[in-house]
Design an enzyme around this catalytic site. Structure first.
Site, PDB file in Angstrom:
ATOM      1  N   HIS A  41       0.829  -1.206   0.000  1.00  0.00           N
ATOM      2  CA  HIS A  41       0.000   0.000   0.000  1.00  0.00           C
ATOM      3  C   HIS A  41       0.866   1.260   0.000  1.00  0.00           C
ATOM      4  O   HIS A  41       0.565   2.225  -0.696  1.00  0.00           O
ATOM      5  CB  HIS A  41      -0.952   0.005   1.202  1.00  0.00           C
ATOM      6  N   LYS A 106      -9.800  -7.373   8.683  1.00  0.00           N
ATOM      7  CA  LYS A 106     -10.457  -7.593   9.967  1.00  0.00           C
ATOM      8  C   LYS A 106     -10.247  -6.344  10.810  1.00  0.00           C
ATOM      9  O   LYS A 106      -9.253  -5.640  10.663  1.00  0.00           O
ATOM     10  CB  LYS A 106      -9.922  -8.838  10.674  1.00  0.00           C
TER      11      LYS A 106
END
Length: 177
Positions: A41, A106
């Protein structure tokens, strides 16, 4: 209690598909998605800031926040459980604004990420933490497509069949946490 939907959905996720979902829906994803974590990222974000071409197409993409373990013999991938999504929160709004439609991870997300989900008619799915070995059985192929030097954090394209997730944040502002 309201009945939650169980939905089988083919990837890619479009704005129309994302808008059809609501928090609490159980979704089984089938098709191709990307795998990327923190280091990948950061590299994508650096390219965006420099105005350079990305190694992946973000339009209607789904990114699974996962760092796989090495594949066992005869399998495309090892354990494939989700990682904590909040580590991608500083990058997610920009990626969503550039066309990403779904994230799988999550844990909780920031207000900025949730606003970007609404603004872009996107969705945040949770995968079950601690179930990486089971989730890997839904992955039929895995190929590194960028940043091979990052090892387990390289960007992969995976193909999934009936990959189980739960809608945690929807484009109507719903949020399970």
């Amino acid at each position: 209690m309201e009945n939650k939907m169980e939905i089988h959905m083919d990837l890619p996720i479009t704005a129309e598909k994302a808008s059809s979902l609501k928090i609490g829906d159980f979704v089984y994803l089938t098709g191709e998605m990307y795998v990327a974590r923190d280091a990948a990222h950061k590299r994508l974000f650096d390219l965006i800031e420099k105005g350079q071409k990305l190694p992946i197409d973000l339009k209607d993409s789904t990114i699974y926040y996962m760092g796989p373990s090495p594949a066992r013999e005869g399998r495309p991938i090892g354990s494939a459980g989700p990682t904590t999504a909040s580590r991608m929160d500083k990058y997610a709004p920009t990626l969503l604004d550039l066309g990403e439609k779904a994230m799988v991870g999550k844990g909780k997300r920031t207000k900025e990420v949730l606003e970007a989900v609404v603004r872009n008619h996107a969705v945040y799915f949770a995968a079950i933490g601690g179930a990486g070995a089971l989730l890997s059985k839904c992955i039929t192929s895995s190929k590194i497509i960028a940043y091979e030097d990052l090892g387990a954090e390289a960007i992969r394209k995976i193909t999934v069949k009936d990959f189980p997730v739960i809608v945690v944040a929807d484009d109507k502002g719903g949020y399970l946490y």
